[in-house]
Design an enzyme around this catalytic site. Structure first.
Site, mmCIF file in Angstrom:
data_model
loop_
_atom_site.group_PDB
_atom_site.id
_atom_site.type_symbol
_atom_site.label_atom_id
_atom_site.label_comp_id
_atom_site.label_asym_id
_atom_site.label_seq_id
_atom_site.Cartn_x
_atom_site.Cartn_y
_atom_site.Cartn_z
ATOM 1 N N LYS A 192 0.882 -1.185 0.000
ATOM 2 C CA LYS A 192 0.000 0.000 0.000
ATOM 3 C C LYS A 192 0.911 1.224 0.000
ATOM 4 O O LYS A 192 1.478 1.588 1.032
ATOM 5 C CB LYS A 192 -0.892 -0.012 1.243
ATOM 6 C CG LYS A 192 -2.233 0.677 1.077
ATOM 7 C CD LYS A 192 -2.185 2.184 0.916
ATOM 8 C CE LYS A 192 -1.969 2.956 2.172
ATOM 9 N NZ LYS A 192 -1.773 4.410 1.887
ATOM 10 N N GLY A 245 6.361 4.870 8.711
ATOM 11 C CA GLY A 245 5.551 6.092 8.802
ATOM 12 C C GLY A 245 5.599 6.669 10.199
ATOM 13 O O GLY A 245 6.596 6.505 10.917
ATOM 14 N N SER A 246 4.528 7.323 10.591
ATOM 15 C CA SER A 246 4.525 8.064 11.854
ATOM 16 C C SER A 246 4.293 7.128 13.044
ATOM 17 O O SER A 246 3.637 6.092 12.909
ATOM 18 C CB SER A 246 3.426 9.122 11.807
ATOM 19 O OG SER A 246 2.174 8.478 11.648
ATOM 20 N N GLU A 248 2.250 7.586 15.429
ATOM 21 C CA GLU A 248 0.811 7.532 15.733
ATOM 22 C C GLU A 248 0.159 6.386 14.965
ATOM 23 O O GLU A 248 -0.579 5.574 15.526
ATOM 24 C CB GLU A 248 0.110 8.848 15.356
ATOM 25 C CG GLU A 248 0.617 10.088 16.073
ATOM 26 C CD GLU A 248 1.971 10.582 15.553
ATOM 27 O OE1 GLU A 248 2.177 10.551 14.332
ATOM 28 O OE2 GLU A 248 2.820 10.971 16.374
ATOM 29 N N VAL A 249 0.421 6.331 13.649
ATOM 30 C CA VAL A 249 -0.175 5.259 12.841
ATOM 31 C C VAL A 249 0.519 3.931 13.154
ATOM 32 O O VAL A 249 -0.125 2.882 13.181
ATOM 33 C CB VAL A 249 -0.115 5.598 11.330
ATOM 34 C CG1 VAL A 249 -0.717 4.472 10.505
ATOM 35 C CG2 VAL A 249 -0.855 6.905 11.034
ATOM 36 N N GLU A 267 9.095 1.077 11.190
ATOM 37 C CA GLU A 267 10.169 2.057 10.966
ATOM 38 C C GLU A 267 9.502 3.424 11.088
ATOM 39 O O GLU A 267 8.768 3.839 10.190
ATOM 40 C CB GLU A 267 10.787 1.894 9.571
ATOM 41 C CG GLU A 267 11.175 0.476 9.175
ATOM 42 C CD GLU A 267 12.231 -0.152 10.059
ATOM 43 O OE1 GLU A 267 13.042 0.590 10.642
ATOM 44 O OE2 GLU A 267 12.223 -1.389 10.186
ATOM 45 N N CYS A 301 13.445 10.818 8.040
ATOM 46 C CA CYS A 301 13.155 10.413 9.413
ATOM 47 C C CYS A 301 14.370 10.486 10.335
ATOM 48 O O CYS A 301 14.254 10.816 11.498
ATOM 49 C CB CYS A 301 12.597 8.999 9.418
ATOM 50 S SG CYS A 301 13.597 7.882 8.416
ATOM 51 N N GLU A 401 9.044 15.907 16.190
ATOM 52 C CA GLU A 401 9.498 15.768 14.807
ATOM 53 C C GLU A 401 8.715 16.748 13.926
ATOM 54 O O GLU A 401 7.491 16.665 13.827
ATOM 55 C CB GLU A 401 9.254 14.331 14.317
ATOM 56 C CG GLU A 401 9.780 14.087 12.916
ATOM 57 C CD GLU A 401 9.448 12.683 12.390
ATOM 58 O OE1 GLU A 401 8.304 12.228 12.570
ATOM 59 O OE2 GLU A 401 10.336 12.071 11.782
HETATM 60 P P1 NAD Z 1 1.843 8.395 8.068
HETATM 61 O O1 NAD Z 1 1.984 7.530 9.275
HETATM 62 O O2 NAD Z 1 0.829 9.464 8.100
HETATM 63 O O3 NAD Z 1 1.490 7.505 6.782
HETATM 64 C C1 NAD Z 1 2.298 6.428 6.398
HETATM 65 C C2 NAD Z 1 1.445 5.430 5.647
HETATM 66 O O4 NAD Z 1 0.443 4.926 6.524
HETATM 67 C C3 NAD Z 1 0.717 6.001 4.426
HETATM 68 O O5 NAD Z 1 0.720 5.041 3.390
HETATM 69 C C4 NAD Z 1 -0.704 6.182 4.954
HETATM 70 O O6 NAD Z 1 -1.685 6.088 3.947
HETATM 71 C C5 NAD Z 1 -0.820 5.010 5.907
HETATM 72 N N1 NAD Z 1 -1.844 5.173 6.947
HETATM 73 C C6 NAD Z 1 -2.316 6.332 7.476
HETATM 74 N N2 NAD Z 1 -3.278 6.063 8.392
HETATM 75 C C7 NAD Z 1 -3.398 4.720 8.444
HETATM 76 C C8 NAD Z 1 -4.207 3.812 9.216
HETATM 77 N N3 NAD Z 1 -5.092 4.263 10.108
HETATM 78 N N4 NAD Z 1 -4.049 2.493 9.021
HETATM 79 C C9 NAD Z 1 -3.150 2.024 8.123
HETATM 80 N N5 NAD Z 1 -2.369 2.813 7.356
HETATM 81 C C10 NAD Z 1 -2.481 4.148 7.530
HETATM 82 O O7 NAD Z 1 3.311 8.934 7.774
HETATM 83 P P2 NAD Z 1 3.762 9.920 6.611
HETATM 84 O O8 NAD Z 1 3.294 11.284 6.964
HETATM 85 O O9 NAD Z 1 3.421 9.354 5.296
HETATM 86 O O10 NAD Z 1 5.354 9.826 6.740
HETATM 87 C C11 NAD Z 1 6.087 10.569 7.632
HETATM 88 C C12 NAD Z 1 6.517 9.752 8.829
HETATM 89 O O11 NAD Z 1 7.209 8.580 8.395
HETATM 90 C C13 NAD Z 1 7.501 10.505 9.701
HETATM 91 O O12 NAD Z 1 7.191 10.303 11.052
HETATM 92 C C14 NAD Z 1 8.837 9.859 9.340
HETATM 93 O O13 NAD Z 1 9.816 10.020 10.317
HETATM 94 C C15 NAD Z 1 8.418 8.448 9.131
HETATM 95 N N6 NAD Z 1 9.426 7.687 8.332
HETATM 96 C C16 NAD Z 1 10.221 6.778 8.959
HETATM 97 C C17 NAD Z 1 11.210 6.086 8.245
HETATM 98 C C18 NAD Z 1 12.129 5.078 8.913
HETATM 99 O O14 NAD Z 1 12.835 4.358 8.199
HETATM 100 N N7 NAD Z 1 12.174 5.012 10.234
HETATM 101 C C19 NAD Z 1 11.370 6.327 6.885
HETATM 102 C C20 NAD Z 1 10.538 7.276 6.280
HETATM 103 C C21 NAD Z 1 9.560 7.944 7.017
#
Ligand code: NAD
Length: 498
Positions: A192, A245-246, A248-249, A267, A301, A401
């Site tokens: 996804k 991603g974040s 929170e999610v 991650e 990140c 962040e």
């Molecule tokens: P996000 O958590 O908002 O979204 C990430 C993904 O999760 C997207 O595909 C989104 O559609 C999906 N998503 C959102 N809500 C969801 C739910 N309720 N259930 C399932 N999937 C859901 O993050 P973002 O804004 O896309 O990315 C930024 C974040 O990602 C930052 O916190 C960054 O530090 C982190 N990040 C971490 C790494 C790492 O390797 N540690 C790498 C890149 C980004």
């Protein structure tokens, strides 16, 4: 400093974009979503619509997982020897390299990043795929165990269907980091991509097909997080899950995986620190850190967003930072002068500007004020200037962040004081230590709580070296190392009493 000159898109990319609405990829077929609803993906550098994409619903995700399950059981992928699977995966890496200019342009358009940076991301994808493909040929799948009065061995098998949810900052590179070990180990995958940046992953589906990878081994369900993402994370047909991603999610994903009792890799975000001692070359160090924090417009990140600088060089460090940040060329992705593109969306722009305001309200000094940036000919692009803040470690901008080009400067006197400030963070992704005294640098870096510690560099990614986070930055073993490949293989003990 805004850059200006821009050129046109290539005809191959125009043709790809005009084929929208782009379809889901399930079982080797390109399908509309069940309700035939679409969402739009934007060019953040111009603020305009790039293309429409079918929006996967729960039913579509279900179909993708079922198809991937069938492919795991019946396509022969899981049963192939790693060198035979490797033929397909190296062919895919070859195709990615062949299509690099198109993929890089698509990535630049969708994320806003300068073409050179996007090109590096595409190259990194194929390097990751080749790394895990070759590694899979050389590890042991049956390891004898010396146990008294028993003949015993551990046998390693692929798990089954692995789900992947990715963010928007490195859409293509992160797909490579995620799926390469899973595929090399013989699993099937459902991906996804982020709704802001799905295009390069959708282009990849053509190359997967052309490489001859059996239908259903790789499936892509573009869609929104709360529908497609949620349905994937909760799906009982998955054997493993990986989320980038974040935090929170990430928590929601971990809850779903907990209910289904499947392993999960998370991650997540970071608030990386750079600890700068008084024996560094100030100009070189400032240049490196400004480069790190403006890379991908700060949407990295692990980047260094807290700069702890020894008090004896602090004033010189600030002066150089001011002058260096003033030279950053902000512009459109295809302008060769551009060093920093836009942030990915209006939402992200509001987030960065909102943090600047909150930080000032809490008493931070604006060493470099930042704010909206204007790029000639692109009035609707989501551009921000780099900002530099300074002040108390308790300020919101020193703790949370921001995900933009905004470092926070902190002064320290003693080594222990610096370590204490760094380790106050609830994140634990990556920190760096800058000093010519390598004994000190090694001592300090090992006392910083994070998955990654770098010396005299920041943002270092090497195939073979584990990359992952602790605390709010993630769990599950990380990516990019031999251990990652083993994470995608389940162990079975086979025993015969003698
Ligand atoms: P996000 O958590 O908002 O979204 C990430 C993904 O999760 C997207 O595909 C989104 O559609 C999906 N998503 C959102 N809500 C969801 C739910 N309720 N259930 C399932 N999937 C859901 O993050 P973002 O804004 O896309 O990315 C930024 C974040 O990602 C930052 O916190 C960054 O530090 C982190 N990040 C971490 C790494 C790492 O390797 N540690 C790498 C890149 C980004």
């Amino acid at each position: 400093m805004p850059a200006t000159q821009t050129s046109k898109r290539s005809s191959a990319v125009e043709a790809f974009l005009s084929e929208g609405p782009h379809r889901l990829f399930i079982g080797g077929k390109w399908l509309a979503s069940s309700k035939e609803q679409t969402f739009e993906t934007l060019d953040p550098g111009a603020g305009s619509v790039l293309s429409a994409v079918y929006d996967a619903e729960k039913e579509d995700v279900d179909q993708a997982v079922q198809t991937a399950t069938q492919a795991f059981r019946k396509s022969g992928w899981a049963q192939m020897t790693p060198n035979v699977r490797g033929v397909y995966l190296h062919r895919l890496a070859d195709l990615v390299e062949k299509h690099k200019p198109i993929l890089a342009e698509i990535e630049s358009l969708d994320v806003g990043k300068p073409l050179g940076q996007a090109t590096w991301d595409i190259e990194n994808f194929s390097a990751t795929l080749r790394y895990f493909t070759d590694l899979a040929v050389h590890i042991q799948y049956k390891t004898p165990i010396a146990a008294s009065k028993h003949e015993a061995r551990v046998v390693r098998h692929p798990y089954g269907v692995c789900g992947f949810i990715f963010p928007w900052n490195f859409p293509f590179l992160l797909v490579g980091w995620g799926i390469s070990p899973a595929l090399a180990a013989g699993n099937t995958v459902v991906i996804k991509p982020a709704e802001d940046t799905p295009l390069s992953t959708l282009y990849l589906t053509r190359l997967v097909k052309e490489a001859g990878i059996p239908d259903g081994v790789v499936n892509v369900v573009p869609g929104l997080g709360t529908t497609a993402g949620d349905a994937l994370a909760k799906h009982p047909g998955l054997s493993r899950m990986s989320f980038t991603g974040s935090p929170e999610v990430g928590r929601l994903i971990a809850e779903s995986c907990g209910r289904n009792l499947i392993p999960v890799k998370l991650e997540l975000g970071g608030k990386g620190a750079a600890v700068v001692f008084d024996d560094v070359d100030v100009d070189t160090t400032v240049d490196a850190l400004c480069g790190a924090v403006t890379l991908n417009t700060g949407q990295v990140c692990c980047t260094a967003t807290r700069w702890l600088v020894h008090e004896s060089i602090y004033d010189r460090f600030i002066d150089r930072t001011r002058s260096r940040m003033a030279t950053v060329q902000i512009g459109y992705w295809n302008d060769p002068q551009t060093q920093m593109g836009p942030v990915v969306s209006q939402k992200q722009k509001d987030r960065v500007l909102g943090y600047l305001q909150k930080a000032r309200q809490e008493g931070a000094d604006a060493v470099v004020p930042g704010g909206e940036a204007e790029v000639p000919g692109k009035p609707d692009g989501f551009y921000v200037k780099p900002a530099v803040l300074a002040g108390s470690p308790d300020n919101i901008a020193a703790r949370e962040e921001i995900f933009g080009p905004v470092p926070y400067l902190l002064k320290f006197k003693e080594e222990d004081e610096a370590i204490d400030i760094v380790n106050r963070s609830k994140y634990g992704l990556a920190n760096s230590v800058w000093s010519q005294n390598l004994d000190r640098a090694n001592r300090v870096v090992e006392s910083l709580v994070a998955g990654n510690g770098w010396i005299n560099a920041h943002n270092v990614f090497v195939h073979g070296i584990p990359y992952g986070g602790v605390n709010l930055s993630g769990l599950g073993g990380g990516v990019l190392s031999p251990e990652t490949l083993f994470d995608y293989l389940r162990n079975q003990s086979v025993v015969r009493p003698l």
